[in-house]
Design a protein around this motif. Sequence first.
Motif, PDB file in Angstrom:
ATOM      1  N   TRP A  36      15.416  38.605  19.759  1.00 38.35           N
ATOM      2  CA  TRP A  36      16.425  37.742  19.009  1.00 38.35           C
ATOM      3  C   TRP A  36      15.811  37.708  17.569  1.00 38.35           C
ATOM      4  O   TRP A  36      16.679  37.781  16.670  1.00 38.35           O
ATOM      5  N   VAL A  37      14.591  37.549  17.582  1.00 42.03           N
ATOM      6  CA  VAL A  37      14.178  37.351  15.961  1.00 42.03           C
ATOM      7  C   VAL A  37      14.203  38.593  15.455  1.00 42.03           C
ATOM      8  O   VAL A  37      14.364  38.462  14.394  1.00 42.03           O
ATOM      9  N   ARG A  38      13.952  39.728  16.046  1.00 50.47           N
ATOM     10  CA  ARG A  38      14.189  41.009  15.217  1.00 50.47           C
ATOM     11  C   ARG A  38      15.606  41.030  14.660  1.00 50.47           C
ATOM     12  O   ARG A  38      15.790  41.713  13.694  1.00 50.47           O
ATOM     13  N   PHE A  39      16.443  40.615  15.635  1.00 51.83           N
ATOM     14  CA  PHE A  39      17.973  40.561  15.229  1.00 51.83           C
ATOM     15  C   PHE A  39      18.097  39.737  14.099  1.00 51.83           C
ATOM     16  O   PHE A  39      18.876  40.180  13.071  1.00 51.83           O
ATOM     17  N   ARG A  45      19.863  38.632   5.693  1.00 53.19           N
ATOM     18  CA  ARG A  45      19.713  39.079   4.236  1.00 53.19           C
ATOM     19  C   ARG A  45      19.189  38.354   3.135  1.00 53.19           C
ATOM     20  O   ARG A  45      18.603  38.697   2.484  1.00 53.19           O
ATOM     21  N   ARG A  46      19.305  36.707   3.201  1.00 52.23           N
ATOM     22  CA  ARG A  46      18.802  36.155   2.308  1.00 52.23           C
ATOM     23  C   ARG A  46      17.529  35.343   2.634  1.00 52.23           C
ATOM     24  O   ARG A  46      17.300  34.545   1.864  1.00 52.23           O
ATOM     25  N   ALA A  47      16.871  35.860   3.760  1.00 53.34           N
ATOM     26  CA  ALA A  47      15.775  35.428   4.250  1.00 53.34           C
ATOM     27  C   ALA A  47      15.703  33.827   4.133  1.00 53.34           C
ATOM     28  O   ALA A  47      14.817  33.351   3.913  1.00 53.34           O
ATOM     29  N   ARG A  48      16.713  33.508   5.063  1.00 58.86           N
ATOM     30  CA  ARG A  48      16.932  31.796   5.037  1.00 58.86           C
ATOM     31  C   ARG A  48      15.857  31.403   6.131  1.00 58.86           C
ATOM     32  O   ARG A  48      15.411  30.153   5.816  1.00 58.86           O
ATOM     33  N   TYR A  49      15.601  32.109   7.061  1.00 63.33           N
ATOM     34  CA  TYR A  49      14.747  31.463   8.014  1.00 63.33           C
ATOM     35  C   TYR A  49      13.199  31.936   7.928  1.00 63.33           C
ATOM     36  O   TYR A  49      13.057  33.088   7.917  1.00 63.33           O
ATOM     37  N   ARG A  50      12.531  31.062   8.708  1.00 58.38           N
ATOM     38  CA  ARG A  50      10.944  31.181   9.024  1.00 58.38           C
ATOM     39  C   ARG A  50      10.725  31.450  10.446  1.00 58.38           C
ATOM     40  O   ARG A  50      11.590  30.724  10.988  1.00 58.38           O
ATOM     41  N   TYR A  51       9.862  31.984  10.903  1.00 59.49           N
ATOM     42  CA  TYR A  51       9.520  32.305  12.461  1.00 59.49           C
ATOM     43  C   TYR A  51       8.174  31.754  12.725  1.00 59.49           C
ATOM     44  O   TYR A  51       7.272  31.673  11.896  1.00 59.49           O
ATOM     45  N   LEU A  52       8.154  31.283  14.062  1.00 56.06           N
ATOM     46  CA  LEU A  52       6.796  31.031  14.432  1.00 56.06           C
ATOM     47  C   LEU A  52       6.806  31.059  15.902  1.00 56.06           C
ATOM     48  O   LEU A  52       7.675  30.797  16.731  1.00 56.06           O
ATOM     49  N   ARG A  97      24.776  30.461  10.217  1.00 57.78           N
ATOM     50  CA  ARG A  97      24.210  30.439   9.149  1.00 57.78           C
ATOM     51  C   ARG A  97      23.965  31.686   8.477  1.00 57.78           C
ATOM     52  O   ARG A  97      23.674  31.746   7.180  1.00 57.78           O
ATOM     53  N   LEU A  98      24.190  33.007   9.376  1.00 54.38           N
ATOM     54  CA  LEU A  98      24.051  34.269   8.859  1.00 54.38           C
ATOM     55  C   LEU A  98      24.853  34.834   7.737  1.00 54.38           C
ATOM     56  O   LEU A  98      24.568  35.823   6.989  1.00 54.38           O
ATOM     57  N   GLY A  99      25.965  34.393   7.490  1.00 56.57           N
ATOM     58  CA  GLY A  99      27.096  34.772   6.682  1.00 56.57           C
ATOM     59  C   GLY A  99      27.967  35.734   7.723  1.00 56.57           C
ATOM     60  O   GLY A  99      27.796  36.167   8.962  1.00 56.57           O
ATOM     61  N   LEU A 100      28.935  36.074   7.176  1.00 56.14           N
ATOM     62  CA  LEU A 100      30.045  36.927   7.863  1.00 56.14           C
ATOM     63  C   LEU A 100      29.528  38.170   8.474  1.00 56.14           C
ATOM     64  O   LEU A 100      28.479  38.936   7.829  1.00 56.14           O
ATOM     65  N   PRO A 101      29.758  38.499   9.644  1.00 56.86           N
ATOM     66  CA  PRO A 101      30.819  37.631  10.755  1.00 56.86           C
ATOM     67  C   PRO A 101      30.397  36.442  11.392  1.00 56.86           C
ATOM     68  O   PRO A 101      31.294  36.164  12.148  1.00 56.86           O
ATOM     69  N   VAL A 139       4.074  40.973  16.743  1.00 55.00           N
ATOM     70  CA  VAL A 139       3.211  40.916  15.735  1.00 55.00           C
ATOM     71  C   VAL A 139       4.248  41.527  14.485  1.00 55.00           C
ATOM     72  O   VAL A 139       4.784  42.609  14.800  1.00 55.00           O
ATOM     73  N   PRO A 140       4.511  40.581  13.683  1.00 53.82           N
ATOM     74  CA  PRO A 140       5.507  41.140  12.480  1.00 53.82           C
ATOM     75  C   PRO A 140       5.074  42.260  11.659  1.00 53.82           C
ATOM     76  O   PRO A 140       3.814  42.463  11.630  1.00 53.82           O
ATOM     77  N   THR A 141       5.924  43.058  11.155  1.00 52.35           N
ATOM     78  CA  THR A 141       5.211  44.061  10.153  1.00 52.35           C
ATOM     79  C   THR A 141       4.934  43.543   8.869  1.00 52.35           C
ATOM     80  O   THR A 141       4.958  42.434   8.588  1.00 52.35           O
ATOM     81  N   PRO A 142       3.912  44.342   8.224  1.00 49.35           N
ATOM     82  CA  PRO A 142       3.613  43.751   6.934  1.00 49.35           C
ATOM     83  C   PRO A 142       4.869  43.139   5.861  1.00 49.35           C
ATOM     84  O   PRO A 142       4.794  42.057   5.330  1.00 49.35           O
ATOM     85  N   GLU A 143       5.958  44.019   6.066  1.00 49.31           N
ATOM     86  CA  GLU A 143       7.096  43.265   5.231  1.00 49.31           C
ATOM     87  C   GLU A 143       7.584  41.960   5.772  1.00 49.31           C
ATOM     88  O   GLU A 143       7.998  41.354   4.894  1.00 49.31           O
ATOM     89  N   GLU A 144       7.418  41.840   7.096  1.00 48.41           N
ATOM     90  CA  GLU A 144       7.993  40.663   7.668  1.00 48.41           C
ATOM     91  C   GLU A 144       7.003  39.496   7.728  1.00 48.41           C
ATOM     92  O   GLU A 144       7.469  38.430   7.759  1.00 48.41           O
ATOM     93  N   ARG A 145       5.834  39.765   7.369  1.00 43.04           N
ATOM     94  CA  ARG A 145       4.573  38.727   7.564  1.00 43.04           C
ATOM     95  C   ARG A 145       4.959  37.476   6.753  1.00 43.04           C
ATOM     96  O   ARG A 145       4.810  36.366   7.259  1.00 43.04           O
ATOM     97  N   GLY A 146       5.377  37.846   5.713  1.00 48.10           N
ATOM     98  CA  GLY A 146       5.814  36.484   4.874  1.00 48.10           C
ATOM     99  C   GLY A 146       6.726  35.413   5.342  1.00 48.10           C
ATOM    100  O   GLY A 146       6.914  34.246   4.770  1.00 48.10           O
ATOM    101  N   ARG A 147       7.570  35.928   6.371  1.00 42.85           N
ATOM    102  CA  ARG A 147       8.530  35.174   6.816  1.00 42.85           C
ATOM    103  C   ARG A 147       8.154  34.451   8.174  1.00 42.85           C
ATOM    104  O   ARG A 147       8.818  33.660   8.584  1.00 42.85           O
ATOM    105  N   PHE A 148       6.924  34.573   8.336  1.00 39.46           N
ATOM    106  CA  PHE A 148       6.277  33.791   9.598  1.00 39.46           C
ATOM    107  C   PHE A 148       5.089  33.110   9.288  1.00 39.46           C
ATOM    108  O   PHE A 148       4.730  33.100   8.326  1.00 39.46           O
ATOM    109  N   ILE A 149       5.211  31.908   9.984  1.00 40.79           N
ATOM    110  CA  ILE A 149       4.020  30.883   9.730  1.00 40.79           C
ATOM    111  C   ILE A 149       2.884  31.235  10.801  1.00 40.79           C
ATOM    112  O   ILE A 149       3.559  31.471  12.023  1.00 40.79           O
ATOM    113  N   ALA A 150       1.918  31.269  10.496  1.00 40.86           N
ATOM    114  CA  ALA A 150       0.719  31.518  11.348  1.00 40.86           C
ATOM    115  C   ALA A 150       0.420  30.426  12.201  1.00 40.86           C
ATOM    116  O   ALA A 150       0.637  29.204  12.021  1.00 40.86           O
TER     117      ALA A 150
END
Length: 150
Positions: A36-39, A45-52, A97-101, A139-150
């Motif tokens: 679900w989180v990978r999806f 695309r707007r990096a609206r969400y953070r993950y934990l 909140r992800l945008g169309l569709p 474990v998030p990839t290095p590119e995704e790491r900034g979108r996660f809270i430790a």
Amino acid sequence: MRRQAYSYRSDASVPAFADDKPLIVFDGECVLCSGWVRFLLRYDRRARYRYLTAQSPIGQALYRHYGLDAGSFESNLLIEDGVARFKSDGSIRTLARLGLPWPLVNVCRILPAALRDSLYDLVAKNRYRIAGRRQSCMVPTPEERGRFIA
């Protein structure tokens, strides 16, 4: 459990965390939940969400704060503008909140919440059987790491 917006800020058992963006707390050991989180990472695309992950100290504290079982993680948690949403309501709101569709998912709201949540609970209780369980949290990839809270 309904609480006032940002109620966790006054709960000494909840460590401070960045809450300037909506936060999704999920079972990091669940393959379905991690999927679900990978999806979401792919389509947000707007990096609206953070993950934990729910297994983290903050995740555990938030689950307890909202009266959820901090051992079974049977509901993802969406915290947006300080307000927590659970089960189908949180999932529908997240997608919308992800945008169309994706806003089309709001049509699911015509179903009574009790029915939507019963279906959610059925999947949640069987999620390890359906998709499996990891030995450790996602474990998030290095590119995704900034979108996660430790």
